[in-house]
Design a protein around this motif. Structure first.
Motif, PDB file in Angstrom:
ATOM      1  N   LEU A 132       4.689   7.898  -7.285  1.00 25.05           N
ATOM      2  CA  LEU A 132       5.158   6.535  -7.533  1.00 25.05           C
ATOM      3  C   LEU A 132       3.956   5.624  -7.784  1.00 25.05           C
ATOM      4  CD1 LEU A 132       7.819   6.192  -4.693  1.00 25.05           C
ATOM      5  CD2 LEU A 132       8.299   6.285  -7.149  1.00 25.05           C
ATOM      6  N   PHE A 133       4.132   4.641  -8.651  1.00 28.38           N
ATOM      7  CA  PHE A 133       3.157   3.578  -8.860  1.00 28.38           C
ATOM      8  C   PHE A 133       3.028   2.842  -7.531  1.00 28.38           C
ATOM      9  CE2 PHE A 133       2.587  -0.870 -10.723  1.00 28.38           C
ATOM     10  CZ  PHE A 133       1.245  -0.705 -11.025  1.00 28.38           C
ATOM     11  N   ASP A 134       1.800   2.595  -7.059  1.00 28.22           N
ATOM     12  CA  ASP A 134       1.586   2.043  -5.716  1.00 28.22           C
ATOM     13  C   ASP A 134       2.415   0.789  -5.420  1.00 28.22           C
ATOM     14  OD1 ASP A 134      -0.119   4.129  -5.084  1.00 28.22           O
ATOM     15  OD2 ASP A 134      -1.950   2.939  -5.333  1.00 28.22           O
ATOM     16  N   PRO A 135       2.405  -0.257  -6.271  1.00 26.15           N
ATOM     17  CA  PRO A 135       3.220  -1.433  -5.939  1.00 26.15           C
ATOM     18  C   PRO A 135       4.719  -1.116  -5.861  1.00 26.15           C
ATOM     19  CG  PRO A 135       1.553  -2.038  -7.532  1.00 26.15           C
ATOM     20  CD  PRO A 135       1.531  -0.538  -7.430  1.00 26.15           C
ATOM     21  N   SER A 136       5.195  -0.185  -6.686  1.00 23.03           N
ATOM     22  CA  SER A 136       6.605   0.195  -6.614  1.00 23.03           C
ATOM     23  C   SER A 136       6.896   0.911  -5.301  1.00 23.03           C
ATOM     24  CB  SER A 136       6.980   1.094  -7.803  1.00 23.03           C
ATOM     25  OG  SER A 136       6.878   0.388  -9.021  1.00 23.03           O
ATOM     26  N   ALA A 137       5.999   1.808  -4.890  1.00 26.40           N
ATOM     27  CA  ALA A 137       6.182   2.506  -3.615  1.00 26.40           C
ATOM     28  C   ALA A 137       6.195   1.512  -2.459  1.00 26.40           C
ATOM     29  CB  ALA A 137       5.067   3.543  -3.421  1.00 26.40           C
ATOM     30  N   GLN A 138       5.309   0.525  -2.502  1.00 28.77           N
ATOM     31  CA  GLN A 138       5.256  -0.482  -1.437  1.00 28.77           C
ATOM     32  C   GLN A 138       6.555  -1.287  -1.378  1.00 28.77           C
ATOM     33  OE1 GLN A 138       1.678  -2.212  -3.001  1.00 28.77           O
ATOM     34  NE2 GLN A 138       0.387  -1.277  -1.426  1.00 28.77           N
ATOM     35  N   ILE A 139       7.071  -1.679  -2.527  1.00 24.31           N
ATOM     36  CA  ILE A 139       8.323  -2.450  -2.573  1.00 24.31           C
ATOM     37  C   ILE A 139       9.487  -1.601  -2.093  1.00 24.31           C
ATOM     38  CG2 ILE A 139      10.016  -3.451  -4.176  1.00 24.31           C
ATOM     39  CD1 ILE A 139       7.535  -4.595  -5.712  1.00 24.31           C
ATOM     40  N   LEU A 140       9.571  -0.359  -2.561  1.00 24.17           N
ATOM     41  CA  LEU A 140      10.667   0.521  -2.134  1.00 24.17           C
ATOM     42  C   LEU A 140      10.611   0.795  -0.634  1.00 24.17           C
ATOM     43  CD1 LEU A 140      10.696   2.939  -5.182  1.00 24.17           C
ATOM     44  CD2 LEU A 140      12.526   1.341  -4.521  1.00 24.17           C
ATOM     45  N   ALA A 141       9.406   0.885  -0.071  1.00 26.20           N
ATOM     46  CA  ALA A 141       9.262   1.116   1.373  1.00 26.20           C
ATOM     47  C   ALA A 141       9.749  -0.081   2.177  1.00 26.20           C
ATOM     48  CB  ALA A 141       7.808   1.441   1.718  1.00 26.20           C
ATOM     49  N   VAL A 142       9.577  -1.283   1.652  1.00 25.44           N
ATOM     50  CA  VAL A 142      10.088  -2.477   2.337  1.00 25.44           C
ATOM     51  C   VAL A 142      11.613  -2.527   2.194  1.00 25.44           C
ATOM     52  CG1 VAL A 142      10.124  -5.008   2.297  1.00 25.44           C
ATOM     53  CG2 VAL A 142       7.956  -3.797   2.082  1.00 25.44           C
ATOM     54  N   TRP A 143      12.108  -2.197   0.999  1.00 27.88           N
ATOM     55  CA  TRP A 143      13.552  -2.231   0.737  1.00 27.88           C
ATOM     56  C   TRP A 143      14.302  -1.203   1.572  1.00 27.88           C
ATOM     57  CZ3 TRP A 143      16.372   1.344  -2.714  1.00 27.88           C
ATOM     58  CH2 TRP A 143      17.697   0.950  -2.937  1.00 27.88           C
ATOM     59  N   ARG A 144      13.751   0.020   1.649  1.00 29.18           N
ATOM     60  CA  ARG A 144      14.416   1.104   2.372  1.00 29.18           C
ATOM     61  C   ARG A 144      13.417   1.810   3.284  1.00 29.18           C
ATOM     62  NH1 ARG A 144      18.876   3.932   0.184  1.00 29.18           N
ATOM     63  NH2 ARG A 144      18.542   5.216   2.039  1.00 29.18           N
ATOM     64  N   PRO A 145      13.062   1.191   4.431  1.00 30.96           N
ATOM     65  CA  PRO A 145      12.094   1.821   5.330  1.00 30.96           C
ATOM     66  C   PRO A 145      12.563   3.178   5.851  1.00 30.96           C
ATOM     67  CG  PRO A 145      13.003  -0.198   6.298  1.00 30.96           C
ATOM     68  CD  PRO A 145      13.522  -0.108   4.904  1.00 30.96           C
ATOM     69  N   ASP A 146      13.857   3.419   5.826  1.00 32.14           N
ATOM     70  CA  ASP A 146      14.388   4.698   6.303  1.00 32.14           C
ATOM     71  C   ASP A 146      13.986   5.875   5.418  1.00 32.14           C
ATOM     72  OD1 ASP A 146      16.286   3.247   4.476  1.00 32.14           O
ATOM     73  OD2 ASP A 146      17.355   5.171   4.547  1.00 32.14           O
ATOM     74  N   LEU A 147      13.506   5.612   4.211  1.00 32.23           N
ATOM     75  CA  LEU A 147      13.121   6.690   3.306  1.00 32.23           C
ATOM     76  C   LEU A 147      11.722   7.233   3.588  1.00 32.23           C
ATOM     77  CD1 LEU A 147      14.510   5.312  -0.072  1.00 32.23           C
ATOM     78  CD2 LEU A 147      15.522   7.060   1.423  1.00 32.23           C
ATOM     79  N   ALA A 148      10.947   6.553   4.435  1.00 31.46           N
ATOM     80  CA  ALA A 148       9.589   6.986   4.806  1.00 31.46           C
ATOM     81  C   ALA A 148       8.757   7.304   3.565  1.00 31.46           C
ATOM     82  CB  ALA A 148       9.643   8.178   5.762  1.00 31.46           C
ATOM     83  N   ILE A 149       8.682   6.359   2.649  1.00 32.42           N
ATOM     84  CA  ILE A 149       7.948   6.521   1.397  1.00 32.42           C
ATOM     85  C   ILE A 149       6.457   6.355   1.668  1.00 32.42           C
ATOM     86  CG2 ILE A 149       7.572   5.514  -0.897  1.00 32.42           C
ATOM     87  CD1 ILE A 149      10.554   4.569  -0.700  1.00 32.42           C
ATOM     88  N   GLU A 150       5.664   7.311   1.217  1.00 31.84           N
ATOM     89  CA  GLU A 150       4.213   7.195   1.340  1.00 31.84           C
ATOM     90  C   GLU A 150       3.719   6.143   0.361  1.00 31.84           C
ATOM     91  OE1 GLU A 150       2.005  10.827   1.150  1.00 31.84           O
ATOM     92  OE2 GLU A 150       3.576  11.919   2.215  1.00 31.84           O
ATOM     93  N   HIS A 151       2.810   5.285   0.854  1.00 32.35           N
ATOM     94  CA  HIS A 151       2.264   4.220   0.008  1.00 32.35           C
ATOM     95  C   HIS A 151       0.975   3.703   0.620  1.00 32.35           C
ATOM     96  CE1 HIS A 151       3.469   1.080   2.872  1.00 32.35           C
ATOM     97  NE2 HIS A 151       4.555   1.794   3.044  1.00 32.35           N
ATOM     98  N   PRO A 152       0.133   3.087  -0.215  1.00 29.71           N
ATOM     99  CA  PRO A 152      -1.091   2.483   0.332  1.00 29.71           C
ATOM    100  C   PRO A 152      -0.736   1.366   1.308  1.00 29.71           C
ATOM    101  CG  PRO A 152      -1.197   2.619  -2.058  1.00 29.71           C
ATOM    102  CD  PRO A 152       0.205   2.972  -1.661  1.00 29.71           C
ATOM    103  N   ALA A 153      -1.602   1.171   2.265  1.00 21.52           N
ATOM    104  CA  ALA A 153      -1.379   0.119   3.256  1.00 21.52           C
ATOM    105  C   ALA A 153      -1.177  -1.226   2.576  1.00 21.52           C
ATOM    106  CB  ALA A 153      -2.569   0.042   4.208  1.00 21.52           C
ATOM    107  N   ALA A 154      -0.240  -1.982   3.102  1.00 21.10           N
ATOM    108  CA  ALA A 154       0.058  -3.309   2.568  1.00 21.10           C
ATOM    109  C   ALA A 154       0.711  -4.134   3.660  1.00 21.10           C
ATOM    110  CB  ALA A 154       0.987  -3.210   1.363  1.00 21.10           C
TER     111      ALA A 154
END
Length: 167
Positions: A132-154
């Motif tokens: 995933l593109f890093d900003p997209s992964a970060q947004i998706l992780a906020v939207w659905r924290p239950d998915l445990a999406i790996e992303h750079p710290a933010a």
């Protein structure tokens, strides 16, 4: 208000030195609960989105514009829910990504920027492709924290409750 003694613009109208980038990523969810992701030529998967124009454009208006420009899908700015701000730092620049959500019953996206995106696909959130593109992964992780999406710290700041994700 007094002018700067050096003849420059007054302090309240003088722009600061650039140190941040402001963008928006749009989670587009269809009636089946799938989300729209584009395959970038660089190999990453990403949400529709882009920069907020420096023209007094609201974040919701930027989300609607970027969605239209990138996919051909049309939504009103009033139908966009801006639900969070995500902040990280890349190469010394503060990157601020606003997270937005749009729900559509059904839609057929088009590749309107073939120099950037190869294809748009509707994908179940539980079956996200990688990378995933890093900003997209970060947004998706906020939207659905239950998915445990790996992303750079933010850092993230909730702005509004995102409407309940469809099952």
């Amino acid at each position: 208000m007094t002018a700067d003694p050096r003849g420059a613009l007054p302090r309240n109208t003088r722009p600061p030195a650039a140190q941040a980038s402001l963008g928006v990523g749009v989670v587009v969810q269809d009636g089946q609960g799938r989300i729209l992701l584009g395959r970038h030529h660089g190999g990453t998967w990403e949400l529709p989105g882009g920069k907020v124009d420096p023209t007094h454009e609201s974040v919701a208006a930027a989300a609607a514009r970027e969605l239209r420009e990138e996919t051909g899908l049309r939504v009103a700015a009033d139908d966009v829910t801006v639900f969070a701000m995500v902040h990280d730092v890349v190469a010394g620049i503060n990157r601020i990504s606003m997270a937005a959500l749009v729900q559509v019953d059904t839609a057929v996206p088009r590749v309107t920027e073939p120099e950037l995106i190869r294809t748009w696909r509707w994908i179940a959130p539980e079956e996200l492709p990688r990378p995933l593109f890093d900003p997209s992964a970060q947004i998706l992780a906020v939207w659905r924290p239950d998915l445990a999406i790996e992303h750079p710290a933010a850092h993230h700041l909730p702005i509004a409750h995102a409407p309940q994700a469809l099952p």
